[in-house]
Structures are given as structure tokens and as C-alpha cells.
Design a protein around this motif. Structure first.
Motif, PDB file in Angstrom:
ATOM      1  N   VAL A 137       1.014  -1.201  -0.136  1.00  9.66           N
ATOM      2  CA  VAL A 137      -0.268  -0.233   0.005  1.00  9.66           C
ATOM      3  C   VAL A 137       0.712   0.655  -0.058  1.00  9.66           C
ATOM      4  N   VAL A 138       0.926   1.999  -0.904  1.00 10.04           N
ATOM      5  CA  VAL A 138       1.767   3.120  -0.953  1.00 10.04           C
ATOM      6  C   VAL A 138       0.916   4.372  -1.208  1.00 10.04           C
ATOM      7  N   SER A 139       0.585   5.088  -0.145  1.00  6.44           N
ATOM      8  CA  SER A 139      -0.181   6.077  -0.337  1.00  6.44           C
ATOM      9  C   SER A 139       0.930   7.471   1.120  1.00  6.44           C
ATOM     10  N   THR A 140      -0.225   7.587   2.269  1.00  3.23           N
ATOM     11  CA  THR A 140       0.463   8.745   2.622  1.00  3.23           C
ATOM     12  C   THR A 140       1.500   7.984   4.040  1.00  3.23           C
ATOM     13  N   GLY A 141       1.285   6.731   4.135  1.00  5.56           N
ATOM     14  CA  GLY A 141       2.696   5.897   4.370  1.00  5.56           C
ATOM     15  C   GLY A 141       2.451   4.322   3.331  1.00  5.56           C
ATOM     16  N   VAL A 142       3.500   3.974   3.243  1.00  7.27           N
ATOM     17  CA  VAL A 142       4.085   2.568   2.914  1.00  7.27           C
ATOM     18  C   VAL A 142       4.313   1.254   3.374  1.00  7.27           C
ATOM     19  N   GLY A 143       2.619   0.460   3.315  1.00 11.61           N
ATOM     20  CA  GLY A 143       2.539  -1.043   4.725  1.00 11.61           C
ATOM     21  C   GLY A 143       2.822  -1.904   3.072  1.00 11.61           C
ATOM     22  N   GLY A 144       2.148  -2.964   3.851  1.00 12.52           N
ATOM     23  CA  GLY A 144       3.017  -4.063   3.009  1.00 12.52           C
ATOM     24  C   GLY A 144       2.277  -5.892   4.154  1.00 12.52           C
ATOM     25  N   GLY A 145       2.762  -6.481   2.825  1.00 12.63           N
ATOM     26  CA  GLY A 145       1.985  -8.124   3.541  1.00 12.63           C
ATOM     27  C   GLY A 145       2.452  -8.944   3.049  1.00 12.63           C
ATOM     28  N   LEU A 146       2.719 -10.096   2.890  1.00 13.38           N
ATOM     29  CA  LEU A 146       3.897 -11.032   1.910  1.00 13.38           C
ATOM     30  C   LEU A 146       2.451 -12.288   2.123  1.00 13.38           C
ATOM     31  N   VAL A 147       2.035 -12.952   0.773  1.00 13.30           N
ATOM     32  CA  VAL A 147       1.939 -14.588   1.162  1.00 13.30           C
ATOM     33  C   VAL A 147       2.741 -15.163   0.214  1.00 13.30           C
ATOM     34  N   LEU A 148       3.623 -16.871   1.613  1.00 15.33           N
ATOM     35  CA  LEU A 148       4.026 -17.391   1.325  1.00 15.33           C
ATOM     36  C   LEU A 148       3.619 -18.869   1.014  1.00 15.33           C
TER      37      LEU A 148
END
Length: 317
Positions: A137-148
Motif C-alpha cells: 500500500v503506497v499512500s500516506t505511508g508505505v505498508g505491505g504484507g506477504l503470501v508465502l
């Protein structure tokens, strides 16, 4: 009554959204309140409680078997607490226990908002069918997550995949997190706009200094605006390549407001990725825009609730 639905909460610094969601990811009922982000913790929780109350007033509520929460972070799923940067009244706030009480004792699953959007993209969006994926998610911050390995990988506290705080510039600007040169410090919307302004870009007559305005200027060929997006793209590429090298993802999905900039972002990002993702096992990495849109947080929170209830991948989650 068969409990074939889950309740979902998407909690951010601007709004608290709620929904009742079925096993196919369809939203059947909605509720929403503004987040009283500057108020004390109990006032914020009262708004969450009001959303739950609105959902509970639906005749569908009796079919809900669990609650999933995607919250701005940091979160600590192991402790059931949240400390969102943009909600100062919540520090180590016992959100899971409070929501369980408000929802009449239903089981509650908590994940960070980046992980929630990852769950949504894997279940319903651009990462569907991919066993190893990074969603951002690139917006006010930058977050994320993983599928493994075909499964959501939130990590013990629910924060795994938080790519925004990988350092990609050892001598870079200090980041509010305490480190230097983080992806977020370069590639978030406010930082794209800040860099453009510092380098001489000027907004149009409307005075709009958002990253969306910088993107529009870049599309029109403004060299400073183009350069700011290229710098962001390089930071994102470095973070994505580092992640791919560590865990062998084959797709990176980018959502959020900056992700909507289109080829102004994706063209330099794909080019920069060829410079950073050089090893044989990361060269085929695809980078694509997110598909789940504004409901991603709710759909991902629902996915977390479904997974918590079945302890197995649900519909490819």
C-alpha cells in the motif's frame, strides 16, 4: 442459524468502516463512522462500538460467526493490542478484547492494514493464484504484507511484510520510525510531493501540492515531477527486490493512492527493478497494480476472520 458470514472492521486514521461479508468476499451490509483520531482512546473505541452496533442492527448479524479487524499499525496480534501512529489515543490498546465484548463474545482476528490488503489481493485481486506474493500500500505511508507458500504470512505480531521500513539509502533522510533512508521516507505520497517542491516544482492555480498533483504534472512532462516519481520508483524497486531475494516472491502488487498514478510510477519502477532484481530467481518478478480498490481493507479483514475460524486457507486466502 448457520454462521456463514463474518464481520469485518477496517480501522484507519480517517474512518472506521465495518461490513458483513460472506465466504465469497461479497459485502452484504455496511457501516461507517469518522475516526475521532485526536480524542482519547475510549472515544475512538466508542466509534468502533457504534460501527459494530450498526452492523448488529442488521438482520444478517445473527449469521456472523467471527470478527476480523484490519487496523492501522503497529499492531500486536499476539497481545491483541494496537498502537496506530495516526491514532495517538491508542497505545497498546486492547482492541481485540474490546471488540470481542462489543460483538457479544464472537472470536476476533487482528491483522495490520497492510496484511489485510494483502489478504484481499490474494483472495480476490491481482495476487490470486500466486503462492508467493508481496502486496504493498503506497499512500500516506508505505505498508505491505506477504503470501508465502500459498498462505498469508502475517508473522507473530501481524506486521510481517512491512516493506515501508526497509532502508534503501544508508545515508538517507531520517525516518520518523528512527531509521534512515526507509522506502516510506522516499516513496510515500507526502514524500514524493515534498521532494518535488524542494526541487522547484510548483503547483497549478488550484494550489494542490498532493502526490496526485505531482503525478499529473509528471504526465504532462514536468521534469521535476518526473524525477520525484522516478526516485520513488527506485526506492520501491530496491525494497521489492530485497524482499524477492529473501523469500522468492513472483509478483508484487501495488495499491494505495500513489499506486493509482499509473505508468508515471510503473514504467520507471519496472525499469529500476531490472537493475536491482538481477539474480536468476528474481528476474521474472511481475509488478502489477492492485485490483480490490477501496474495500480491500474490509475484504482482507474478513479473510483473516475466515482463516481464524477454519485454521486453513479459505477460498485461496
Amino acid at each position: 442459524m448457520h454462521t456463514d458470514l463474518v464481520a469485518a472492521l477496517d480501522i484507519g486514521g480517517t474512518k472506521i468502516a465495518g461490513a458483513l461479508v460472506d465466504r465469497e468476499g461479497r459485502i452484504l451490509a455496511r457501516a461507517q463512522r469518522p475516526t475521532p483520531a485526536r480524542e482519547d482512546g475510549d472515544t475512538v473505541m466508542a466509534a468502533v462500538g457504534a460501527v459494530i452496533g450498526d452492523l448488529a442492527a442488521s438482520p444478517l448479524w445473527e449469521r456472523a460467526g467471527a470478527v476480523g479487524i484490519g487496523s492501522a499499525g503497529p499492531v500486536d496480534a499476539s497481545a491483541g493490542t494496537v498502537s496506530p501512529v495516526n491514532v495517538p489515543g491508542w497505545r497498546d490498546y486492547p482492541l481485540v478484547a474490546q471488540v470481542r465484548d462489543a460483538a457479544g463474545g464472537l472470536p476476533v482476528a487482528l491483522i495490520g492494514d497492510g496484511v489485510a490488503i494483502t489478504a484481499a489481493e490474494h483472495w480476490q485481486g491481482a495476487a490470486r493464484g500466486h503462492d508467493n506474493a508481496l502486496c504493498m500500500v503506497v499512500s500516506t505511508g508505505v505498508g505491505g504484507g506477504l503470501v508465502l507458500g500459498g498462505r498469508l504470512h502475517p508473522g507473530p505480531t501481524g506486521n510481517a511484510g512491512h516493506i515501508g521500513h526497509i532502508s534503501v539509502d544508508l545515508d538517507g533522510d531520517p525516518c520518523p520510525c528512527g531509521a534512515r533512508g526507509c522506502v516510506e521516507r522516499i516513496a510515500s505520497g507526502p514524500n514524493i510531493a515534498r521532494r518535488a517542491l524542494e526541487n522547484g516544482w510548483r503547483p497549478g492555480p488550484d494550489g494542490d501540492t498532493s502526490a496526485a498533483a505531482v503525478a499529473a504534472a509528471a504526465r504532462a512532462g514536468d521534469p521535476v515531477a518526473v524525477a520525484s516519481f522516478e526516485r520513488a520508483a527506485r526506492a520501491l524497486a530496491a525494497g521489492i527486490a530485497a524482499t524477492a531475494t529473501l523469500v522468492e516472491i513472483d509478483i508484487a502488487v501495488i495499491g494505495g493512492g500513489v499506486g493509482k498514478a499509473g505508468e508515471v510510477l510503473f514504467t520507471p519502477l519496472r525499469k529500476a527493478l531490472t537493475e536491482f532484481a538481477t539474480l536468476s530467481f528474481v528476474r521474472r518478478l511481475a509488478v502489477v497494480p492492485a485490483r480490490t480498490g477501496t474495500d480491500a481493507g474490509l475484504v482482507g479483514a474478513a479473510a483473516a476472520a475466515l482463516m481464524g475460524r477454519t485454521d486453513a486457507a479459505v477460498a485461496g486466502v
